[in-house]
Design a protein around this motif. Structure first.
Motif, PDB file in Angstrom:
ATOM      1  N   ALA A   1       0.821 -58.721  12.982  1.00  0.00           N
ATOM      2  CA  ALA A   1       0.348 -58.128  13.985  1.00  0.00           C
ATOM      3  C   ALA A   1      -0.300 -57.285  12.874  1.00  0.00           C
ATOM      4  CB  ALA A   1       1.544 -57.183  14.199  1.00  0.00           C
ATOM      5  N   ILE A   2      -1.755 -56.787  13.138  1.00  0.00           N
ATOM      6  CA  ILE A   2      -2.305 -55.824  12.286  1.00  0.00           C
ATOM      7  C   ILE A   2      -2.190 -54.319  12.918  1.00  0.00           C
ATOM      8  CG2 ILE A   2      -4.714 -55.399  10.933  1.00  0.00           C
ATOM      9  CD1 ILE A   2      -5.539 -58.571  11.692  1.00  0.00           C
ATOM     10  N   ALA A   3      -1.724 -53.066  12.050  1.00  0.00           N
ATOM     11  CA  ALA A   3      -2.013 -51.726  12.466  1.00  0.00           C
ATOM     12  C   ALA A   3      -3.276 -51.421  12.371  1.00  0.00           C
ATOM     13  CB  ALA A   3      -1.333 -50.914  11.592  1.00  0.00           C
TER      14      ALA A   3
ATOM     15  N   TYR B   1     -11.891 -54.108  17.596  1.00  0.00           N
ATOM     16  CA  TYR B   1     -11.624 -54.915  17.129  1.00  0.00           C
ATOM     17  C   TYR B   1     -11.861 -56.569  18.034  1.00  0.00           C
ATOM     18  CZ  TYR B   1     -11.529 -51.602  13.140  1.00  0.00           C
ATOM     19  OH  TYR B   1     -11.153 -50.585  12.552  1.00  0.00           O
ATOM     20  N   LEU B   2     -10.501 -57.262  19.229  1.00  0.00           N
ATOM     21  CA  LEU B   2     -10.486 -57.337  19.702  1.00  0.00           C
ATOM     22  C   LEU B   2     -11.977 -57.667  20.345  1.00  0.00           C
ATOM     23  CD1 LEU B   2      -7.798 -58.729  22.358  1.00  0.00           C
ATOM     24  CD2 LEU B   2     -10.429 -58.157  23.104  1.00  0.00           C
ATOM     25  N   GLN B   3     -12.523 -56.709  21.016  1.00  0.00           N
ATOM     26  CA  GLN B   3     -13.489 -56.896  21.794  1.00  0.00           C
ATOM     27  C   GLN B   3     -15.064 -57.277  20.898  1.00  0.00           C
ATOM     28  OE1 GLN B   3     -14.354 -54.265  25.216  1.00  0.00           O
ATOM     29  NE2 GLN B   3     -12.863 -53.414  23.865  1.00  0.00           N
ATOM     30  N   GLN B   4     -15.084 -57.048  19.574  1.00  0.00           N
ATOM     31  CA  GLN B   4     -15.798 -57.343  18.772  1.00  0.00           C
ATOM     32  C   GLN B   4     -15.768 -58.402  17.768  1.00  0.00           C
ATOM     33  OE1 GLN B   4     -15.507 -53.844  16.041  1.00  0.00           O
ATOM     34  NE2 GLN B   4     -17.817 -53.713  16.023  1.00  0.00           N
ATOM     35  N   LEU B   5     -14.243 -58.793  17.541  1.00  0.00           N
ATOM     36  CA  LEU B   5     -14.279 -60.085  17.223  1.00  0.00           C
ATOM     37  C   LEU B   5     -14.441 -61.207  18.721  1.00  0.00           C
ATOM     38  CD1 LEU B   5     -11.115 -60.587  15.005  1.00  0.00           C
ATOM     39  CD2 LEU B   5     -13.211 -61.232  14.666  1.00  0.00           C
ATOM     40  N   CYS B   6     -13.993 -61.151  19.469  1.00  0.00           N
ATOM     41  CA  CYS B   6     -14.796 -61.587  20.960  1.00  0.00           C
ATOM     42  C   CYS B   6     -16.288 -62.256  21.125  1.00  0.00           C
ATOM     43  CB  CYS B   6     -13.747 -61.562  22.206  1.00  0.00           C
ATOM     44  SG  CYS B   6     -12.111 -62.228  22.018  1.00  0.00           S
ATOM     45  N   LYS B   7     -17.064 -60.811  21.341  1.00  0.00           N
ATOM     46  CA  LYS B   7     -18.038 -61.240  21.275  1.00  0.00           C
ATOM     47  C   LYS B   7     -19.072 -61.584  19.818  1.00  0.00           C
ATOM     48  CE  LYS B   7     -18.423 -56.933  23.600  1.00  0.00           C
ATOM     49  NZ  LYS B   7     -18.547 -55.231  23.630  1.00  0.00           N
ATOM     50  N   HIS B   8     -18.544 -61.464  19.329  1.00  0.00           N
ATOM     51  CA  HIS B   8     -19.272 -62.498  17.805  1.00  0.00           C
ATOM     52  C   HIS B   8     -19.077 -63.856  18.144  1.00  0.00           C
ATOM     53  CE1 HIS B   8     -21.502 -62.898  13.938  1.00  0.00           C
ATOM     54  NE2 HIS B   8     -19.680 -63.819  13.723  1.00  0.00           N
ATOM     55  N   PHE B   9     -17.276 -64.493  18.331  1.00  0.00           N
ATOM     56  CA  PHE B   9     -17.661 -65.896  18.609  1.00  0.00           C
ATOM     57  C   PHE B   9     -18.524 -66.443  19.662  1.00  0.00           C
ATOM     58  CE2 PHE B   9     -14.930 -65.486  15.312  1.00  0.00           C
ATOM     59  CZ  PHE B   9     -15.417 -66.021  14.238  1.00  0.00           C
ATOM     60  N   ALA B  10     -18.715 -65.182  20.770  1.00  0.00           N
ATOM     61  CA  ALA B  10     -18.923 -65.988  22.639  1.00  0.00           C
ATOM     62  C   ALA B  10     -20.572 -66.657  22.065  1.00  0.00           C
ATOM     63  CB  ALA B  10     -19.151 -65.008  22.804  1.00  0.00           C
TER      64      ALA B  10
ATOM     65  N   ASP C   1      -8.116 -68.106   7.508  1.00  0.00           N
ATOM     66  CA  ASP C   1      -9.385 -67.520   6.995  1.00  0.00           C
ATOM     67  C   ASP C   1     -10.713 -66.594   7.665  1.00  0.00           C
ATOM     68  OD1 ASP C   1     -11.274 -66.598   4.136  1.00  0.00           O
ATOM     69  OD2 ASP C   1     -12.441 -68.182   4.941  1.00  0.00           O
ATOM     70  N   VAL C   2     -11.445 -67.353   9.161  1.00  0.00           N
ATOM     71  CA  VAL C   2     -12.185 -67.080   9.575  1.00  0.00           C
ATOM     72  C   VAL C   2     -12.322 -66.279  10.382  1.00  0.00           C
ATOM     73  CG1 VAL C   2     -13.969 -68.009  11.495  1.00  0.00           C
ATOM     74  CG2 VAL C   2     -13.287 -69.546   9.325  1.00  0.00           C
ATOM     75  N   VAL C   3     -10.985 -66.192  11.335  1.00  0.00           N
ATOM     76  CA  VAL C   3     -10.740 -65.111  11.694  1.00  0.00           C
ATOM     77  C   VAL C   3     -10.640 -63.344  10.945  1.00  0.00           C
ATOM     78  CG1 VAL C   3      -9.562 -63.561  12.752  1.00  0.00           C
ATOM     79  CG2 VAL C   3      -9.227 -66.330  13.706  1.00  0.00           C
ATOM     80  N   ILE C   4     -10.114 -64.056   9.719  1.00  0.00           N
ATOM     81  CA  ILE C   4      -9.913 -62.009   8.642  1.00  0.00           C
ATOM     82  C   ILE C   4     -11.182 -62.405   8.083  1.00  0.00           C
ATOM     83  CG2 ILE C   4      -8.731 -61.611   6.920  1.00  0.00           C
ATOM     84  CD1 ILE C   4      -6.663 -62.130   9.859  1.00  0.00           C
ATOM     85  N   ARG C   5     -11.900 -62.970   7.858  1.00  0.00           N
ATOM     86  CA  ARG C   5     -13.285 -62.730   7.451  1.00  0.00           C
ATOM     87  C   ARG C   5     -13.852 -61.346   8.258  1.00  0.00           C
ATOM     88  NH1 ARG C   5     -16.268 -66.094   6.181  1.00  0.00           N
ATOM     89  NH2 ARG C   5     -14.889 -68.288   6.619  1.00  0.00           N
ATOM     90  N   HIS C   6     -13.486 -62.596   9.299  1.00  0.00           N
ATOM     91  CA  HIS C   6     -14.970 -61.317  10.300  1.00  0.00           C
ATOM     92  C   HIS C   6     -14.371 -60.385  10.930  1.00  0.00           C
ATOM     93  CE1 HIS C   6     -17.194 -65.165  10.955  1.00  0.00           C
ATOM     94  NE2 HIS C   6     -18.285 -65.058  11.109  1.00  0.00           N
ATOM     95  N   LEU C   7     -12.739 -60.008  10.977  1.00  0.00           N
ATOM     96  CA  LEU C   7     -11.940 -58.549  11.099  1.00  0.00           C
ATOM     97  C   LEU C   7     -12.736 -57.602  10.150  1.00  0.00           C
ATOM     98  CD1 LEU C   7     -10.119 -57.242  13.492  1.00  0.00           C
ATOM     99  CD2 LEU C   7      -8.224 -58.388  12.025  1.00  0.00           C
TER     100      LEU C   7
END
Length: 96
Positions: free
Chosen positions: A9-11, A18-27, A74-80
């Motif tokens: 859980a990242i405060a 950020y959720l939408q940016q990550l999902c759009k990026h990987f889509a 690593d992949v998820v956090i690097r992009h976040l």
């Protein structure tokens, strides 16, 4: 069969963004589904489920083994971190 899971859980007040940016990026390359509050990204090494609320971005990762889990984290956090460059995010993984 999944043998490695981890949650965090990242405060942040920007969790939905950020959720939408990550999902759009990987889509562009992966199977992704998302809305403003929930998302899921299917990586070749595992799955990332995301939930956004007013105070945090919740990540729930699953992978077939510890090596793939380390790579997935690593992949998820690097992009976040790249998307959240205006703030310093603290990530405390809870492995199961």
């Amino acid at each position: 069969m999944t043998s490695a899971t981890s949650k965090a859980a990242i405060a942040t007040g920007q969790s939905s963004r950020y959720l939408q940016q990550l999902c759009k990026h990987f889509a562009h390359k992966l199977a992704v589904r998302f809305d403003e509050h929930e998302g899921e990204i299917a990586f070749s090494i595992g799955d990332c489920r995301l939930k956004a609320d007013g105070t945090a971005l919740h990540l729930d990762l699953s992978a077939p083994n510890a090596e793939d889990m380390a790579q997935l984290k690593d992949v998820v956090i690097r992009h976040l971190v790249r998307f959240a460059f205006r703030e310093e995010l603290e990530v405390d993984w809870q492995d199961a």
